[in-house]
Design a protein around this motif. Structure first.
Motif, PDB file in Angstrom:
ATOM      1  N   GLY A  48       0.274 -42.562 -33.854  1.00 21.70           N
ATOM      2  CA  GLY A  48      -0.764 -42.185 -34.795  1.00 21.70           C
ATOM      3  C   GLY A  48      -1.670 -41.136 -34.186  1.00 21.70           C
ATOM      4  O   GLY A  48      -1.735 -40.973 -32.952  1.00 21.70           O
ATOM      5  N   PRO A  49      -2.400 -40.391 -35.010  1.00 20.57           N
ATOM      6  CA  PRO A  49      -3.230 -39.282 -34.510  1.00 20.57           C
ATOM      7  C   PRO A  49      -4.264 -39.691 -33.465  1.00 20.57           C
ATOM      8  O   PRO A  49      -4.389 -39.040 -32.422  1.00 20.57           O
ATOM      9  CB  PRO A  49      -3.890 -38.752 -35.784  1.00 20.57           C
ATOM     10  CG  PRO A  49      -2.913 -39.067 -36.873  1.00 20.57           C
ATOM     11  CD  PRO A  49      -2.334 -40.396 -36.495  1.00 20.57           C
ATOM     12  N   ALA A  50      -5.029 -40.758 -33.724  1.00 21.94           N
ATOM     13  CA  ALA A  50      -6.066 -41.154 -32.772  1.00 21.94           C
ATOM     14  C   ALA A  50      -5.471 -41.641 -31.444  1.00 21.94           C
ATOM     15  O   ALA A  50      -5.871 -41.167 -30.371  1.00 21.94           O
ATOM     16  CB  ALA A  50      -6.987 -42.203 -33.388  1.00 21.94           C
ATOM     17  N   PRO A  51      -4.514 -42.588 -31.445  1.00 21.41           N
ATOM     18  CA  PRO A  51      -3.910 -42.998 -30.174  1.00 21.41           C
ATOM     19  C   PRO A  51      -3.212 -41.846 -29.446  1.00 21.41           C
ATOM     20  O   PRO A  51      -3.244 -41.780 -28.205  1.00 21.41           O
ATOM     21  CB  PRO A  51      -2.910 -44.077 -30.602  1.00 21.41           C
ATOM     22  CG  PRO A  51      -3.485 -44.635 -31.854  1.00 21.41           C
ATOM     23  CD  PRO A  51      -4.069 -43.448 -32.551  1.00 21.41           C
ATOM     24  N   SER A  52      -2.590 -40.936 -30.199  1.00 21.59           N
ATOM     25  CA  SER A  52      -1.920 -39.804 -29.560  1.00 21.59           C
ATOM     26  C   SER A  52      -2.926 -38.892 -28.877  1.00 21.59           C
ATOM     27  O   SER A  52      -2.680 -38.391 -27.773  1.00 21.59           O
ATOM     28  CB  SER A  52      -1.118 -39.011 -30.592  1.00 21.59           C
ATOM     29  OG  SER A  52      -0.063 -39.789 -31.116  1.00 21.59           O
ATOM     30  N   TYR A  53      -4.045 -38.672 -29.545  1.00 18.98           N
ATOM     31  CA  TYR A  53      -5.097 -37.849 -28.929  1.00 18.98           C
ATOM     32  C   TYR A  53      -5.606 -38.508 -27.656  1.00 18.98           C
ATOM     33  O   TYR A  53      -5.730 -37.864 -26.610  1.00 18.98           O
ATOM     34  CB  TYR A  53      -6.248 -37.622 -29.898  1.00 18.98           C
ATOM     35  CG  TYR A  53      -7.445 -36.972 -29.241  1.00 18.98           C
ATOM     36  CD1 TYR A  53      -7.416 -35.631 -28.876  1.00 18.98           C
ATOM     37  CD2 TYR A  53      -8.584 -37.727 -28.937  1.00 18.98           C
ATOM     38  CE1 TYR A  53      -8.497 -35.040 -28.227  1.00 18.98           C
ATOM     39  CE2 TYR A  53      -9.667 -37.146 -28.296  1.00 18.98           C
ATOM     40  CZ  TYR A  53      -9.620 -35.794 -27.944  1.00 18.98           C
ATOM     41  OH  TYR A  53     -10.691 -35.221 -27.298  1.00 18.98           O
ATOM     42  N   LEU A  54      -5.876 -39.808 -27.727  1.00 21.49           N
ATOM     43  CA  LEU A  54      -6.368 -40.523 -26.548  1.00 21.49           C
ATOM     44  C   LEU A  54      -5.369 -40.431 -25.401  1.00 21.49           C
ATOM     45  O   LEU A  54      -5.744 -40.180 -24.249  1.00 21.49           O
ATOM     46  CB  LEU A  54      -6.631 -41.984 -26.907  1.00 21.49           C
ATOM     47  CG  LEU A  54      -7.179 -42.855 -25.773  1.00 21.49           C
ATOM     48  CD1 LEU A  54      -8.562 -42.377 -25.347  1.00 21.49           C
ATOM     49  CD2 LEU A  54      -7.237 -44.323 -26.211  1.00 21.49           C
ATOM     50  N   ALA A  55      -4.084 -40.607 -25.702  1.00 22.62           N
ATOM     51  CA  ALA A  55      -3.057 -40.566 -24.659  1.00 22.62           C
ATOM     52  C   ALA A  55      -2.945 -39.188 -24.011  1.00 22.62           C
ATOM     53  O   ALA A  55      -2.502 -39.067 -22.866  1.00 22.62           O
ATOM     54  CB  ALA A  55      -1.705 -40.972 -25.252  1.00 22.62           C
ATOM     55  N   SER A  56      -3.351 -38.147 -24.745  1.00 25.29           N
ATOM     56  CA  SER A  56      -3.262 -36.777 -24.214  1.00 25.29           C
ATOM     57  C   SER A  56      -4.361 -36.460 -23.203  1.00 25.29           C
ATOM     58  O   SER A  56      -4.289 -35.461 -22.489  1.00 25.29           O
ATOM     59  CB  SER A  56      -3.329 -35.764 -25.363  1.00 25.29           C
ATOM     60  OG  SER A  56      -4.655 -35.646 -25.876  1.00 25.29           O
ATOM     61  N   LEU A  57      -5.394 -37.308 -23.141  1.00 23.12           N
ATOM     62  CA  LEU A  57      -6.536 -37.045 -22.275  1.00 23.12           C
ATOM     63  C   LEU A  57      -6.293 -37.564 -20.859  1.00 23.12           C
ATOM     64  O   LEU A  57      -5.671 -38.611 -20.681  1.00 23.12           O
ATOM     65  CB  LEU A  57      -7.790 -37.718 -22.837  1.00 23.12           C
ATOM     66  CG  LEU A  57      -8.250 -37.310 -24.234  1.00 23.12           C
ATOM     67  CD1 LEU A  57      -9.459 -38.143 -24.644  1.00 23.12           C
ATOM     68  CD2 LEU A  57      -8.580 -35.827 -24.279  1.00 23.12           C
ATOM     69  N   PRO A  58      -6.814 -36.874 -19.838  1.00 23.81           N
ATOM     70  CA  PRO A  58      -6.776 -37.446 -18.484  1.00 23.81           C
ATOM     71  C   PRO A  58      -7.650 -38.696 -18.431  1.00 23.81           C
ATOM     72  O   PRO A  58      -8.529 -38.899 -19.268  1.00 23.81           O
ATOM     73  CB  PRO A  58      -7.338 -36.317 -17.610  1.00 23.81           C
ATOM     74  CG  PRO A  58      -8.115 -35.447 -18.536  1.00 23.81           C
ATOM     75  CD  PRO A  58      -7.452 -35.551 -19.876  1.00 23.81           C
ATOM     76  N   GLN A  59      -7.404 -39.536 -17.451  1.00 24.39           N
ATOM     77  CA  GLN A  59      -8.073 -40.835 -17.399  1.00 24.39           C
ATOM     78  C   GLN A  59      -9.590 -40.715 -17.412  1.00 24.39           C
ATOM     79  O   GLN A  59     -10.283 -41.519 -18.059  1.00 24.39           O
ATOM     80  CB  GLN A  59      -7.625 -41.601 -16.144  1.00 24.39           C
ATOM     81  CG  GLN A  59      -8.075 -43.053 -16.136  1.00 24.39           C
ATOM     82  CD  GLN A  59      -7.516 -43.847 -17.307  1.00 24.39           C
ATOM     83  OE1 GLN A  59      -6.316 -43.831 -17.550  1.00 24.39           O
ATOM     84  NE2 GLN A  59      -8.372 -44.542 -18.045  1.00 24.39           N
ATOM     85  N   LYS A  60     -10.128 -39.720 -16.737  1.00 13.71           N
ATOM     86  CA  LYS A  60     -11.581 -39.566 -16.688  1.00 13.71           C
ATOM     87  C   LYS A  60     -12.160 -39.346 -18.078  1.00 13.71           C
ATOM     88  O   LYS A  60     -13.206 -39.914 -18.437  1.00 13.71           O
ATOM     89  CB  LYS A  60     -11.960 -38.406 -15.765  1.00 13.71           C
ATOM     90  CG  LYS A  60     -13.452 -38.235 -15.563  1.00 13.71           C
ATOM     91  CD  LYS A  60     -13.744 -37.129 -14.561  1.00 13.71           C
ATOM     92  CE  LYS A  60     -15.253 -36.965 -14.362  1.00 13.71           C
ATOM     93  NZ  LYS A  60     -15.543 -35.885 -13.368  1.00 13.71           N
TER      94      LYS A  60
END
Length: 245
Positions: free
Chosen positions: A195-207
């Motif tokens: 989904g768009p929101a989880p995919s966006y979150l997964a694209s971010l570095p951990q910080k």
């Protein structure tokens, strides 16, 4: 949500249904539980979803096949009802999908769909996520479902159904409470990567993931016991295939 959608259609017992974009079979289960159908056939382009649905929806009235919503593998007028849950906004040309849904139902048959409302006050668990994300990263606004999916509002959904020549088109609101025991209960679904929101979150570095989590936790409304009480709203649209197309 799916069960309420099906019950509101008020279709008499014993009819044939088609579930377009059936996924894991949630809407098919709702049809079985809420409508007493003679048969329900779910169709989805994903072989893994079709396989899962076959394994987990074991009622003998339910069948699942692989197929494209824009080229449904069903004959003209072979069903009484065609429904779709939380899918049409993901179809490349939703007008084709609705035209196909109209084609496969008999004259007088029902075509219906529901979609999450991603606007302010709609799907609140998603709304709070994107408000926090955009506050930290304005460039991510275009990934917000409210921007990506203008179809998910009453006017556009109604016009989509009318574009297939359906008569008596009506769009209603369905709202259900979504309560989370604590913040981690709310946050965990965003870690799934789909989904768009989880995919966006997964694209971010951990910080940056941690920063977003902190910002969201500070802004999502929390009760004294730590629980989070939100509302999920969807728009449900329906119409009838005329006797003479």
């Amino acid at each position: 949500m799916a069960l309420e959608f099906i019950r509101r259609l008020d279709v008499p017992d014993g009819h044939g249904w088609r579930d377009i974009g059936c996924g894991t079979g949630a809407v098919t289960r709702a049809v079985l539980d809420g409508a007493s159908p003679a048969q329900v056939v779910g169709v989805d382009p994903s072989e893994s979803y079709v396989r899962y649905a076959r394994q987990n929806v074991t009622d003998s009235r339910a069948h699942f096949v692989r197929g494209d919503a824009m080229r449904l593998p069903f004959p003209d007028g072979g069903a009484s009802v065609a429904v779709s849950g939380l899918v049409l906004n993901f179809v490349p040309v939703p007008e084709r999908a609705v035209a196909e849904m109209s084609r496969i139902v008999r004259a007088g048959g029902t075509v219906a769909a529901y979609l999450w409302d991603y606007t302010q006050g709609g799907m609140e668990l998603i709304r709070y996520f994107w408000e926090a994300a955009v506050s930290l990263d304005p460039d991510c606004r275009e990934q917000d479902e409210a921007v990506r999916f203008p179809l998910c509002e009453p006017g556009p959904l109604g016009e989509l159904l009318k574009s297939a020549g359906l008569a008596g088109v009506k769009v209603d609101e369905i709202s259900v409470p979504t309560r989370f025991r604590h913040f981690d209960d709310y946050w965990t679904p965003f870690l799934g990567g789909q989904g768009p929101a989880p995919s966006y979150l997964a694209s971010l570095p951990q910080k940056r993931q941690n920063a977003l989590r902190k910002r969201l936790r500070a802004h999502v409304p929390t009760e004294a016991d730590g629980s989070i009480a939100l509302t999920a709203r969807a728009w449900s649209g329906r119409g009838v295939r005329p006797s003479h197309d």
